[in-house]
Design a protein around this motif. Structure first.
Motif, PDB file in Angstrom:
ATOM      1  N   UNK A 106      40.751  46.666 -63.761  1.00 12.30           N
ATOM      2  CA  UNK A 106      40.487  47.705 -64.757  1.00 12.30           C
ATOM      3  C   UNK A 106      39.088  48.289 -64.585  1.00 12.30           C
ATOM      4  N   UNK A 107      38.124  47.440 -64.258  1.00 12.15           N
ATOM      5  CA  UNK A 107      36.771  47.933 -64.035  1.00 12.15           C
ATOM      6  C   UNK A 107      36.714  48.882 -62.850  1.00 12.15           C
ATOM      7  N   UNK A 108      37.378  48.507 -61.748  1.00  8.76           N
ATOM      8  CA  UNK A 108      37.444  49.388 -60.582  1.00  8.76           C
ATOM      9  C   UNK A 108      38.156  50.689 -60.937  1.00  8.76           C
ATOM     10  N   UNK A 109      39.209  50.567 -61.728  1.00 13.41           N
ATOM     11  CA  UNK A 109      39.949  51.745 -62.175  1.00 13.41           C
ATOM     12  C   UNK A 109      39.046  52.668 -62.992  1.00 13.41           C
ATOM     13  N   UNK A 110      38.257  52.077 -63.887  1.00 11.61           N
ATOM     14  CA  UNK A 110      37.356  52.870 -64.727  1.00 11.61           C
ATOM     15  C   UNK A 110      36.333  53.614 -63.892  1.00 11.61           C
ATOM     16  N   UNK A 111      35.801  52.948 -62.855  1.00 14.85           N
ATOM     17  CA  UNK A 111      34.829  53.606 -61.983  1.00 14.85           C
ATOM     18  C   UNK A 111      35.477  54.763 -61.236  1.00 14.85           C
ATOM     19  N   UNK A 112      36.700  54.561 -60.752  1.00 13.85           N
ATOM     20  CA  UNK A 112      37.408  55.644 -60.092  1.00 13.85           C
ATOM     21  C   UNK A 112      37.634  56.823 -61.020  1.00 13.85           C
ATOM     22  N   UNK A 113      37.965  56.526 -62.263  1.00 13.45           N
ATOM     23  CA  UNK A 113      38.175  57.573 -63.257  1.00 13.45           C
ATOM     24  C   UNK A 113      36.893  58.359 -63.504  1.00 13.45           C
ATOM     25  N   UNK A 114      35.762  57.664 -63.585  1.00 16.21           N
ATOM     26  CA  UNK A 114      34.482  58.333 -63.860  1.00 16.21           C
ATOM     27  C   UNK A 114      34.037  59.183 -62.675  1.00 16.21           C
ATOM     28  N   UNK A 115      34.338  58.745 -61.462  1.00  9.16           N
ATOM     29  CA  UNK A 115      33.995  59.548 -60.288  1.00  9.16           C
ATOM     30  C   UNK A 115      34.909  60.762 -60.188  1.00  9.16           C
ATOM     31  N   UNK A 116      36.176  60.577 -60.558  1.00  5.56           N
ATOM     32  CA  UNK A 116      37.136  61.679 -60.482  1.00  5.56           C
ATOM     33  C   UNK A 116      36.906  62.721 -61.573  1.00  5.56           C
ATOM     34  N   UNK A 117      36.488  62.280 -62.755  1.00  2.00           N
ATOM     35  CA  UNK A 117      36.334  63.207 -63.884  1.00  2.00           C
ATOM     36  C   UNK A 117      35.074  62.885 -64.678  1.00  2.00           C
ATOM     37  N   UNK A 118      33.887  63.052 -64.065  1.00  3.17           N
ATOM     38  CA  UNK A 118      32.647  62.671 -64.744  1.00  3.17           C
ATOM     39  C   UNK A 118      32.276  63.574 -65.919  1.00  3.17           C
TER      40      UNK A 118
END
Length: 249
Positions: A106-118
């Motif tokens: 989930x943490x890795x997922x959250x980082x991916x989400x923040x990079x994709x839609x900052x």
């Protein structure tokens, strides 16, 4: 007064990329699913496919122009991977190891989400909360398994029995800061420094001592990736201009 206003978004993205590249190489070299992160046995073709996606995803994150699109693909992949963890969580809700592994995904997922839609405030909120809960659970597990954590501390460091309590408290404090939004950026910056120090003090020495141990390679790559996660949160909050204190927003 603002502290740690330097944007750690780029270092966070690069550390995350290093972790993902490490996952890809480990999967290929050992021809095995990633211990903990992938809680199932995989056929060789699936191992090579998953490892290839992680490796290419990590390479794609290195360049700023391609990072958002690559992060979106990783976001989808990691969402699917998290759902693979859910049967185990339902079957063994009191298994701390399963929760740690699921929250790492989930943490890795959250980082991916923040990079994709900052630029999305809702993504920043969800990312901050997810990583905050992850850190709180990490801290609790440090306190639950003091002897195991102490066993990972290098013998030359004094007070080995004390460090699990200190690092557990640091994780919990950082997690509470992220969940509450109070001193969130400072907490993310310092937590990343702590994780990065573990790479040098704990994971690399253990890896050099046991270079054939697959679990040590996974743990080292994960340390890079989790450092990237918390620094990515810091970077997203910094870019948004959100203050350290909710009252000052």
């Amino acid at each position: 007064m603002r502290q740690f206003d330097v944007n750690l978004g780029t270092p966070g993205r690069l550390m995350l990329a290093a972790g993902l590249i490490g996952f890809g190489f480990v999967g290929w070299y050992f021809d095995h699913a990633l211990d903990g992160l992938e809680p199932f046995e995989l056929q060789p073709a699936a191992v090579w496919l998953n490892s290839g996606v992680l490796l290419l995803g990590g390479i794609g994150l290195i360049w700023g122009r391609t990072a958002p699109k690559v992060a979106l693909v990783l976001w989808i992949l990691l969402t699917l991977l998290f759902f693979v963890h859910t049967p185990g969580l339902v079957a063994e809700p009191d298994n701390a190891t399963r929760w740690v592994s699921a929250l790492e995904v989930l943490g890795l997922l959250a980082a991916g989400m923040l990079i994709a839609a900052p630029d999305r405030a809702d993504c920043r909120l969800v990312g901050r909360l997810v990583v905050g809960v992850m850190l709180i659970v990490f801290g609790a597990v440090h306190w639950m398994y003091v002897e195991a954590i102490a066993g990972m501390i290098p013998g030359w460091m004094p007070g080995r029995a004390l460090w699990p309590w200190v690092t557990g408290a640091a994780n919990i404090a950082a997690g509470l800061a992220l969940v509450s939004g109070v001193q969130a950026r400072t907490a993310a910056a310092l937590c990343g420094v702590m994780f990065a120090s573990w790479i040098v003090l704990v994971h690399l020495p253990r890896l050099l001592a046991s270079p054939g141990d697959r679990s040590e390679w996974v743990a080292c790559a994960l340390a890079f990736a989790l450092t990237g996660v918390v620094w990515t949160v810091h970077g997203a909050l910094s870019q948004s201009g959100e203050d350290l204190h909710p009252s000052a927003r």
